[in-house]
Design a protein around this motif. Structure first.
Motif, PDB file in Angstrom:
ATOM      1  N   LYS A 138     -33.160  24.865 -25.897  1.00 38.23           N
ATOM      2  CA  LYS A 138     -32.214  25.535 -26.782  1.00 38.23           C
ATOM      3  C   LYS A 138     -30.835  24.892 -26.702  1.00 38.23           C
ATOM      4  O   LYS A 138     -29.909  25.317 -27.374  1.00 38.23           O
ATOM      5  CB  LYS A 138     -32.131  27.028 -26.425  1.00 38.23           C
ATOM      6  CG  LYS A 138     -33.478  27.739 -26.552  1.00 38.23           C
ATOM      7  CD  LYS A 138     -33.458  29.145 -26.010  1.00 38.23           C
ATOM      8  CE  LYS A 138     -32.897  30.128 -26.974  1.00 38.23           C
ATOM      9  NZ  LYS A 138     -33.034  31.529 -26.541  1.00 38.23           N
ATOM     10  N   ASN A 139     -30.722  23.841 -25.876  1.00 36.52           N
ATOM     11  CA  ASN A 139     -29.444  23.170 -25.710  1.00 36.52           C
ATOM     12  C   ASN A 139     -29.089  22.389 -26.973  1.00 36.52           C
ATOM     13  O   ASN A 139     -29.811  21.488 -27.382  1.00 36.52           O
ATOM     14  CB  ASN A 139     -29.518  22.222 -24.504  1.00 36.52           C
ATOM     15  CG  ASN A 139     -28.210  21.481 -24.289  1.00 36.52           C
ATOM     16  OD1 ASN A 139     -27.986  20.437 -24.887  1.00 36.52           O
ATOM     17  ND2 ASN A 139     -27.362  22.024 -23.435  1.00 36.52           N
ATOM     18  N   GLN A 140     -27.961  22.735 -27.566  1.00 35.37           N
ATOM     19  CA  GLN A 140     -27.589  22.133 -28.847  1.00 35.37           C
ATOM     20  C   GLN A 140     -27.355  20.632 -28.734  1.00 35.37           C
ATOM     21  O   GLN A 140     -27.782  19.863 -29.613  1.00 35.37           O
ATOM     22  CB  GLN A 140     -26.329  22.813 -29.395  1.00 35.37           C
ATOM     23  CG  GLN A 140     -25.875  22.240 -30.733  1.00 35.37           C
ATOM     24  CD  GLN A 140     -24.800  23.071 -31.367  1.00 35.37           C
ATOM     25  OE1 GLN A 140     -25.014  24.227 -31.693  1.00 35.37           O
ATOM     26  NE2 GLN A 140     -23.620  22.495 -31.547  1.00 35.37           N
ATOM     27  N   LYS A 141     -26.730  20.200 -27.690  1.00 37.11           N
ATOM     28  CA  LYS A 141     -26.464  18.768 -27.534  1.00 37.11           C
ATOM     29  C   LYS A 141     -27.760  17.975 -27.463  1.00 37.11           C
ATOM     30  O   LYS A 141     -27.880  16.903 -28.078  1.00 37.11           O
ATOM     31  CB  LYS A 141     -25.625  18.526 -26.269  1.00 37.11           C
ATOM     32  CG  LYS A 141     -25.181  17.074 -26.111  1.00 37.11           C
ATOM     33  CD  LYS A 141     -24.264  16.902 -24.919  1.00 37.11           C
ATOM     34  CE  LYS A 141     -23.821  15.446 -24.786  1.00 37.11           C
ATOM     35  NZ  LYS A 141     -22.928  15.242 -23.609  1.00 37.11           N
ATOM     36  N   ALA A 142     -28.748  18.504 -26.731  1.00 38.01           N
ATOM     37  CA  ALA A 142     -30.042  17.817 -26.612  1.00 38.01           C
ATOM     38  C   ALA A 142     -30.730  17.734 -27.969  1.00 38.01           C
ATOM     39  O   ALA A 142     -31.345  16.713 -28.307  1.00 38.01           O
ATOM     40  CB  ALA A 142     -30.931  18.543 -25.607  1.00 38.01           C
ATOM     41  N   ILE A 143     -30.622  18.799 -28.767  1.00 40.58           N
ATOM     42  CA  ILE A 143     -31.237  18.805 -30.097  1.00 40.58           C
ATOM     43  C   ILE A 143     -30.538  17.808 -31.015  1.00 40.58           C
ATOM     44  O   ILE A 143     -31.187  17.022 -31.717  1.00 40.58           O
ATOM     45  CB  ILE A 143     -31.191  20.229 -30.699  1.00 40.58           C
ATOM     46  CG1 ILE A 143     -32.104  21.168 -29.903  1.00 40.58           C
ATOM     47  CG2 ILE A 143     -31.624  20.200 -32.163  1.00 40.58           C
ATOM     48  CD1 ILE A 143     -31.990  22.625 -30.299  1.00 40.58           C
ATOM     49  N   LEU A 144     -29.208  17.804 -31.007  1.00 44.17           N
ATOM     50  CA  LEU A 144     -28.469  16.904 -31.878  1.00 44.17           C
ATOM     51  C   LEU A 144     -28.721  15.443 -31.522  1.00 44.17           C
ATOM     52  O   LEU A 144     -28.743  14.572 -32.403  1.00 44.17           O
ATOM     53  CB  LEU A 144     -26.971  17.214 -31.807  1.00 44.17           C
ATOM     54  CG  LEU A 144     -26.519  18.552 -32.400  1.00 44.17           C
ATOM     55  CD1 LEU A 144     -25.014  18.716 -32.248  1.00 44.17           C
ATOM     56  CD2 LEU A 144     -26.921  18.672 -33.855  1.00 44.17           C
ATOM     57  N   ASN A 145     -28.923  15.167 -30.239  1.00 49.68           N
ATOM     58  CA  ASN A 145     -29.221  13.800 -29.820  1.00 49.68           C
ATOM     59  C   ASN A 145     -30.491  13.272 -30.466  1.00 49.68           C
ATOM     60  O   ASN A 145     -30.608  12.072 -30.752  1.00 49.68           O
ATOM     61  CB  ASN A 145     -29.350  13.720 -28.293  1.00 49.68           C
ATOM     62  CG  ASN A 145     -27.994  13.755 -27.596  1.00 49.68           C
ATOM     63  OD1 ASN A 145     -26.964  13.474 -28.210  1.00 49.68           O
ATOM     64  ND2 ASN A 145     -27.992  14.102 -26.319  1.00 49.68           N
ATOM     65  N   LYS A 146     -31.446  14.172 -30.703  1.00 54.40           N
ATOM     66  CA  LYS A 146     -32.711  13.763 -31.337  1.00 54.40           C
ATOM     67  C   LYS A 146     -32.488  13.292 -32.768  1.00 54.40           C
ATOM     68  O   LYS A 146     -33.270  12.526 -33.314  1.00 54.40           O
ATOM     69  CB  LYS A 146     -33.707  14.926 -31.318  1.00 54.40           C
ATOM     70  CG  LYS A 146     -34.173  15.329 -29.924  1.00 54.40           C
ATOM     71  CD  LYS A 146     -35.095  16.539 -29.987  1.00 54.40           C
ATOM     72  CE  LYS A 146     -35.493  17.007 -28.586  1.00 54.40           C
ATOM     73  NZ  LYS A 146     -36.365  16.041 -27.914  1.00 54.40           N
ATOM     74  N   PHE A 147     -31.419  13.780 -33.400  1.00 52.46           N
ATOM     75  CA  PHE A 147     -31.100  13.382 -34.776  1.00 52.46           C
ATOM     76  C   PHE A 147     -30.021  12.305 -34.830  1.00 52.46           C
ATOM     77  O   PHE A 147     -29.614  11.884 -35.916  1.00 52.46           O
ATOM     78  CB  PHE A 147     -30.618  14.600 -35.582  1.00 52.46           C
ATOM     79  CG  PHE A 147     -31.687  15.630 -35.837  1.00 52.46           C
ATOM     80  CD1 PHE A 147     -32.519  15.526 -36.939  1.00 52.46           C
ATOM     81  CD2 PHE A 147     -31.875  16.688 -34.965  1.00 52.46           C
ATOM     82  CE1 PHE A 147     -33.505  16.471 -37.175  1.00 52.46           C
ATOM     83  CE2 PHE A 147     -32.856  17.641 -35.187  1.00 52.46           C
ATOM     84  CZ  PHE A 147     -33.686  17.527 -36.300  1.00 52.46           C
ATOM     85  N   GLY A 148     -29.533  11.876 -33.666  1.00 54.06           N
ATOM     86  CA  GLY A 148     -28.479  10.882 -33.636  1.00 54.06           C
ATOM     87  C   GLY A 148     -27.152  11.430 -34.132  1.00 54.06           C
ATOM     88  O   GLY A 148     -26.312  10.693 -34.654  1.00 54.06           O
TER      89      GLY A 148
END
Length: 341
Positions: free
Chosen positions: A6-16
């Motif tokens: 649920k970590n937003q930074k980890a999710i955003l990293n997946k999209f660059g």
């Protein structure tokens, strides 16, 4: 669900993505702090991510039933939202349900309940009638592109769906236009409105090309040759027009695919796959493609026929110049036609 991300930074990293845009940040704050949010922003600005991030952050990792229901007006948009949600890699189970997909496949997918279910109004209403899954744990309802999903054609199903959700805590509505009034049955009382429709930050260029003849086939081919080998969409209003344009492009050795409501679902999906992998650079489509096709590489769209409604002009144009990319909308018109305002 202990491995859920649920970590937003980890999710955003997946999209660059390093940082959310102002609309996404404001939407996130509004969704976290309010039970009713109406999000209005141009196509291609990242509305899907804007509502998914806070919705996922609030999911209960210990719940084994459907918690979030997302309604979209077309199969293509449902599939697009499902792809974005899966690409977030959160570990939560996600499923979609839409017409054209066998009901037996739906039942298999829903046997183990997803945390997030995405579907079209008709198919979701059908599942509700059959009590395929429990509705008690559905706390969040998202109506994506509500200007379409709340139109008269869907009103009965949408009324049925909203009325059956007795445990909702949050309603989120999104749109790229402000054309449609929200029906009373949706039950909004005091929503927060996040409105970025007038921000004017689009990288879209609109170019009008005058055709000396009402028949615009020759000017279309000339325009395509001028543009060169770039990915784009040609918009028509009717199936028979698509077929006529397709035949003319074939005669001129211009590779393309077709995309309209009368095609079988597998054919439509095959067209999109070939478009995404570069097998052909062009799609000739009706307004069905004006929603749900999120391919950042689309460099242009062509209005071969002007849309019959003004807000469809907006949605067509929104297929290019997405998320700060540049794009061009070419309008082919002859002297007897009027442009949308």
């Amino acid at each position: 669900m202990s491995k859920a991300i649920k970590n937003q930074k980890a999710i955003l990293n997946k999209f660059g993505i390093e940082q959310l845009n102002p609309m996404q940040e404001e939407a996130q704050l509004a969704i976290h702090s309010s039970s009713e949010v109406v999000l209005l922003s141009p196509t291609g600005t990242g509305k899907t991510l804007a509502f998914l991030l806070p919705v996922i952050a609030e999911l209960d990792t210990d719940c084994s039933e459907v918690q979030v229901l997302i309604i979209a007006p077309s199969r293509e948009l449902v599939i697009q939202i499902e792809q974005v949600t899966r690409n977030m890699g959160t570990g939560f189970k996600i499923n979609s349900a839409y017409g054209g997909q066998s009901f037996s496949k739906d039942k298999i997918n829903l046997k183990h309940r997803p945390a997030i279910l995405i579907g079209t109004p008709g198919r979701i209403a059908d599942h509700f009638r059959r009590n395929t899954f429990s509705k008690e744990k559905i706390k969040t309802l998202v109506l994506d592109e509500f200007d379409k999903s709340l139109e008269i054609g869907f009103e009965s199903e949408m009324n049925e769906i909203v009325s059956a959700l007795n445990h909702l805590k949050k309603k989120i509505l999104t749109s790229a236009t402000q054309e449609v009034a929200i029906p009373r049955f949706v039950g909004l009382t005091n929503p927060i409105e996040v409105n970025y429709l007038s921000e004017g930050s689009s990288q879209l260029k609109i170019k009008i090309i005058i055709s000396p003849l009402k028949d615009k086939l020759e000017i279309l081919v000339a325009t395509l040759k001028h543009i060169g080998n770039q990915p784009g969409i040609i918009f028509c209003n009717f199936k028979n027009t698509i077929q006529r344009v397709s035949n003319f492009l074939t005669e001129n050795n211009i590779a393309h695919g077709c995309f309209y409501g009368g095609l079988e679902q597998q054919e439509r999906e095959r067209t999109l796959i070939k478009f995404r992998n570069g097998t052909h650079q062009l799609i000739i489509a009706t307004d069905l493609a004006a929603r749900g096709i999120d391919i950042p590489e689309i460099k242009f769209i062509i209005h071969y026929q002007l849309p019959m409604r003004e807000h469809e002009f907006i949605h067509r144009n929104g297929r290019t110049a997405r998320v700060n990319n540049e794009g061009t909308a070419f309008v082919l018109k002859w002297e007897g036609e009027n442009l949308p305002d």
